[in-house]
Scaffold this motif. Structure first.
Motif, PDB file in Angstrom:
ATOM      1  N   THR A  82       0.769  -1.231   0.031  1.00 39.64           N
ATOM      2  CA  THR A  82       0.015  -0.010  -0.006  1.00 39.64           C
ATOM      3  C   THR A  82       0.801   1.214  -0.052  1.00 39.64           C
ATOM      4  O   THR A  82       0.701   2.078  -0.966  1.00 39.64           O
ATOM      5  CB  THR A  82      -0.867  -0.012   1.208  1.00 39.64           C
ATOM      6  OG1 THR A  82      -1.639  -1.310   1.430  1.00 39.64           O
ATOM      7  CG2 THR A  82      -1.856   1.124   1.232  1.00 39.64           C
ATOM      8  N   GLY A 114      -0.395  10.923  10.101  1.00 39.15           N
ATOM      9  CA  GLY A 114      -0.567   9.483  10.516  1.00 39.15           C
ATOM     10  C   GLY A 114       0.748   8.555  10.182  1.00 39.15           C
ATOM     11  O   GLY A 114       0.690   8.449   9.082  1.00 39.15           O
ATOM     12  N   GLY A 159       1.618   5.298  10.726  1.00 37.03           N
ATOM     13  CA  GLY A 159       1.162   4.156  11.220  1.00 37.03           C
ATOM     14  C   GLY A 159       2.076   2.945  10.152  1.00 37.03           C
ATOM     15  O   GLY A 159       3.089   3.369   9.754  1.00 37.03           O
ATOM     16  N   HIS A 160       1.229   1.916   9.856  1.00 38.17           N
ATOM     17  CA  HIS A 160       1.730   0.917   8.996  1.00 38.17           C
ATOM     18  C   HIS A 160       2.059   1.425   7.636  1.00 38.17           C
ATOM     19  O   HIS A 160       3.304   1.125   7.090  1.00 38.17           O
ATOM     20  CB  HIS A 160       0.955  -0.299   8.910  1.00 38.17           C
ATOM     21  CG  HIS A 160       0.928  -1.133  10.247  1.00 38.17           C
ATOM     22  ND1 HIS A 160      -0.172  -0.953  10.939  1.00 38.17           N
ATOM     23  CD2 HIS A 160       1.797  -1.866  10.773  1.00 38.17           C
ATOM     24  CE1 HIS A 160       0.016  -1.769  12.030  1.00 38.17           C
ATOM     25  NE2 HIS A 160       1.174  -2.430  12.010  1.00 38.17           N
ATOM     26  N   VAL A 161       1.325   2.368   6.906  1.00 41.99           N
ATOM     27  CA  VAL A 161       1.673   2.764   5.777  1.00 41.99           C
ATOM     28  C   VAL A 161       2.271   4.160   5.672  1.00 41.99           C
ATOM     29  O   VAL A 161       3.244   4.155   5.120  1.00 41.99           O
ATOM     30  CB  VAL A 161       0.057   3.064   5.170  1.00 41.99           C
ATOM     31  CG1 VAL A 161       0.468   3.505   3.771  1.00 41.99           C
ATOM     32  CG2 VAL A 161      -0.561   1.620   4.895  1.00 41.99           C
ATOM     33  N   ASP A 191       1.373  12.588  14.505  1.00 45.87           N
ATOM     34  CA  ASP A 191       0.765  11.253  14.760  1.00 45.87           C
ATOM     35  C   ASP A 191       0.049  11.407  16.387  1.00 45.87           C
ATOM     36  O   ASP A 191       1.004  12.491  16.899  1.00 45.87           O
ATOM     37  CB  ASP A 191       1.600   9.989  14.777  1.00 45.87           C
ATOM     38  CG  ASP A 191       0.676   8.802  14.801  1.00 45.87           C
ATOM     39  OD1 ASP A 191       0.078   8.458  15.766  1.00 45.87           O
ATOM     40  OD2 ASP A 191       0.701   8.034  13.666  1.00 45.87           O
ATOM     41  N   ILE A 192      -0.991  10.715  16.823  1.00 47.78           N
ATOM     42  CA  ILE A 192      -1.318  10.983  18.185  1.00 47.78           C
ATOM     43  C   ILE A 192      -0.357  10.172  19.258  1.00 47.78           C
ATOM     44  O   ILE A 192      -0.336  10.378  20.260  1.00 47.78           O
ATOM     45  CB  ILE A 192      -2.788  10.724  18.439  1.00 47.78           C
ATOM     46  CG1 ILE A 192      -3.005   9.236  17.882  1.00 47.78           C
ATOM     47  CG2 ILE A 192      -3.296  11.743  17.564  1.00 47.78           C
ATOM     48  CD1 ILE A 192      -4.617   8.813  18.131  1.00 47.78           C
ATOM     49  N   TYR A 193       0.410   9.210  18.490  1.00 51.22           N
ATOM     50  CA  TYR A 193       1.372   8.470  19.262  1.00 51.22           C
ATOM     51  C   TYR A 193       2.730   8.849  18.943  1.00 51.22           C
ATOM     52  O   TYR A 193       3.022   9.254  17.772  1.00 51.22           O
ATOM     53  CB  TYR A 193       1.020   7.009  19.145  1.00 51.22           C
ATOM     54  CG  TYR A 193      -0.163   6.357  19.913  1.00 51.22           C
ATOM     55  CD1 TYR A 193      -0.299   6.419  21.179  1.00 51.22           C
ATOM     56  CD2 TYR A 193      -1.178   6.286  18.946  1.00 51.22           C
ATOM     57  CE1 TYR A 193      -1.494   6.042  21.719  1.00 51.22           C
ATOM     58  CE2 TYR A 193      -2.509   5.729  19.441  1.00 51.22           C
ATOM     59  CZ  TYR A 193      -2.690   5.634  20.746  1.00 51.22           C
ATOM     60  OH  TYR A 193      -3.872   5.408  21.130  1.00 51.22           O
ATOM     61  N   CYS A 252      -2.966   9.713   6.166  1.00 50.48           N
ATOM     62  CA  CYS A 252      -2.924   8.369   6.319  1.00 50.48           C
ATOM     63  C   CYS A 252      -3.095   7.984   7.633  1.00 50.48           C
ATOM     64  O   CYS A 252      -2.427   6.983   8.254  1.00 50.48           O
ATOM     65  CB  CYS A 252      -1.109   8.020   6.316  1.00 50.48           C
ATOM     66  SG  CYS A 252      -0.499   8.301   4.545  1.00 50.48           S
ATOM     67  N   ALA A 253      -4.064   8.504   8.212  1.00 44.48           N
ATOM     68  CA  ALA A 253      -4.702   8.159   9.488  1.00 44.48           C
ATOM     69  C   ALA A 253      -6.338   7.654   9.347  1.00 44.48           C
ATOM     70  O   ALA A 253      -6.231   6.454   8.776  1.00 44.48           O
ATOM     71  CB  ALA A 253      -4.474   9.232  10.392  1.00 44.48           C
ATOM     72  N   MET A 254      -7.121   8.505   9.688  1.00 46.84           N
ATOM     73  CA  MET A 254      -8.519   7.934   9.449  1.00 46.84           C
ATOM     74  C   MET A 254      -9.260   8.695   8.270  1.00 46.84           C
ATOM     75  O   MET A 254      -8.561   9.603   7.768  1.00 46.84           O
ATOM     76  CB  MET A 254      -9.407   8.066  10.573  1.00 46.84           C
ATOM     77  CG  MET A 254      -9.266   9.572  11.345  1.00 46.84           C
ATOM     78  SD  MET A 254      -7.782  10.208  11.876  1.00 46.84           S
ATOM     79  CE  MET A 254      -8.429  11.939  12.514  1.00 46.84           C
ATOM     80  N   ALA A 286      -2.816   7.652   1.941  1.00 48.60           N
ATOM     81  CA  ALA A 286      -3.543   6.336   1.883  1.00 48.60           C
ATOM     82  C   ALA A 286      -4.955   6.144   2.446  1.00 48.60           C
ATOM     83  O   ALA A 286      -5.618   5.019   2.369  1.00 48.60           O
ATOM     84  CB  ALA A 286      -2.493   5.392   2.782  1.00 48.60           C
ATOM     85  N   ALA A 287      -5.423   7.070   3.226  1.00 48.41           N
ATOM     86  CA  ALA A 287      -6.632   6.792   4.020  1.00 48.41           C
ATOM     87  C   ALA A 287      -7.765   6.401   3.178  1.00 48.41           C
ATOM     88  O   ALA A 287      -7.737   7.061   2.050  1.00 48.41           O
ATOM     89  CB  ALA A 287      -6.849   8.013   4.879  1.00 48.41           C
ATOM     90  N   ASN A 288      -8.588   5.710   3.671  1.00 53.16           N
ATOM     91  CA  ASN A 288     -10.067   5.238   2.939  1.00 53.16           C
ATOM     92  C   ASN A 288     -10.827   6.547   3.360  1.00 53.16           C
ATOM     93  O   ASN A 288     -10.808   7.162   4.235  1.00 53.16           O
ATOM     94  CB  ASN A 288     -10.521   4.229   3.498  1.00 53.16           C
ATOM     95  CG  ASN A 288      -9.829   2.858   2.839  1.00 53.16           C
ATOM     96  OD1 ASN A 288      -9.706   3.017   1.496  1.00 53.16           O
ATOM     97  ND2 ASN A 288      -9.309   1.936   3.530  1.00 53.16           N
TER      98      ASN A 288
END
Ligand code: NAI
Length: 347
Positions: free
Chosen positions: A153, A182, A184-186, A205-207, A239-241, A261-263
């Motif tokens: 992805t 974001g 994350g993985h992507v 990111d939030i983390y 790339c988050a939500m 990437a986000a949907n």
């Protein structure tokens, strides 16, 4: 992706209740003109079955468009399990879900989605062969492939960002400022690809884990989640939500390209026209993030690394086709993508 979903657009919608394991699930096959319906199985604590039905209808429809735009011989489908994955999931329930998938005799092929892991799919696979994404025979981008499609992805999104920048600016990525929402993985893997091509990165990111690593290894600048979409950059990559592109965020957006990437990035479809009016190039989400489904497809076909990579690189060419038609017809890119997808799967 879609504002209105008609129930009767779908070819097959099946409800399952397995009393012994507590499984409550819905499988929706939206369209199978191009091939069997492929799409992930999501487990989510839906408040009621209406909410789950709405989600599975919407998601399966999105998969039809995504598969068509990715030139896959696959239709669109999706499954949802109603329940909290942390509290309610058991191996027995996964086996029951496998039997439910098997009962459709291959009309629907299942894969990973939110709330489900590769291990869960492997359990389902004890009861059905209609599963993909449990193993890969390639090692993509130097990573040990375990079935997780995120590396593909990310690579697909990277080729999409590159094509979008070429279309808008007529240049490569060297020196371009990219804000990633974001890591994350992507998102983190996308950051690595962009860094390698000389882009300047801004990340939120939030983390802390991903952004700290990106600061240290990729020279990225850390930005607060509230600021990331407001930066004066060339590209923003959500790339988050979903739904982060809405009327409010557009009013403060300075970037010229949205490619991530986000949907379901657009809160509503009509925002496509607003972005066009503002002169912002939007890479339709299901076109640019199709690397995941392309990966799952190639796992099923036991393809080579090269076949997967060249398929992922076509994402850039598909986006350029969308942009060209959008320019010629003076239309929003999301509308043009929908039309091209429909031309493919309604044939
Ligand atoms: P992930 O869960 O690994 O990463 C998402 C990241 O976003 C997390 O690090 C999270 O902390 C962060 N985040 C959450 N809220 C945030 C906020 N308000 N501001 C900034 N960061 C925030 O998910 P993954 O797999 O990286 O997917 C990212 C997106 O791409 C999702 O929308 C997913 O649906 C979509 N996608 C993923 C695919 C895949 O292969 N993993 C395939 C196609 C789409």
């Amino acid at each position: 992706v879609f504002d209105h979903i008609e129930f009767d657009e779908h070819e097959h919608v099946a409800f399952c209740h397995d009393k012994g394991t507590g499984l409550k699930a819905i499988i929706a096959v939206h369209n199978s003109h191009l091939g069997p319906a492929l799409g992930g199985c999501r487990m989510w604590p839906y408040a009621n079955s209406d909410e789950a039905l709405n989600d599975v209808l919407r998601l399966s429809k999105g998969m039809t468009y995504k598969a068509a735009m990715a030139n896959l011989n696959q239709g669109g489908g999706k499954a949802v399990i109603i329940g909290d994955p942390r509290a309610h999931k058991t191996p027995e329930m996964m086996l029951a879900m496998g039997r439910f998938v098997e009962s459709l005799s291959g009309k629907y092929i299942s894969a990973e989605d939110s709330g489900m892991s590769v291990a869960d799919l492997r359990t389902m696979a004890q009861e059905t062969t209609y599963i993909s994404g449990t193993k890969a025979n390639y090692h993509f981008a130097g990573e040990e492939a375990d079935g997780n499609p995120a590396p593909s992805t990310a690579y697909g999104v990277f080729t999409g960002v590159k094509a979008s920048v070429e279309h808008y600016f007529g240049t490569g990525l060297q020196g371009k400022k990219v804000a990633i929402q974001g890591l994350g993985h992507v998102g983190y893997r996308l950051a690595e690809h962009l860094h390698r091509e000389g882009a300047e990165l801004f990340v939120a990111d939030i983390y802390p884990e991903g952004i700290n690593r990106a600061k240290e290894k990729l020279n990225a600048k850390i930005v607060s989640p509230d600021e990331i979409l407001k930066l004066d950059v060339d590209v923003v990559a959500p790339c988050a939500m979903g739904a982060t592109i809405n009327r409010q965020s557009i009013s403060t957006l300075k970037a010229k390209v949205i490619a991530g990437a986000a949907n379901n990035q657009l809160e509503t479809e009509d925002l496509g026209e607003i972005l066009k009016g503002e002169g912002i190039l939007y890479a339709p989400d299901y076109v640019i993030n199709a690397g995941g489904i392309i990966d799952i497809y190639h796992q099923k076909m036991l393809s080579s690394n090269e076949a997967l990579k060249s398929h992922l690189e076509k994402i850039g060419a598909t986006l350029k086709e969308v942009y060209k038609r959008a320019d010629e017809q003076n239309l929003a890119t999301n509308r043009v993508a929908n039309t091209i997808a429909e031309e493919k799967f309604k044939k």
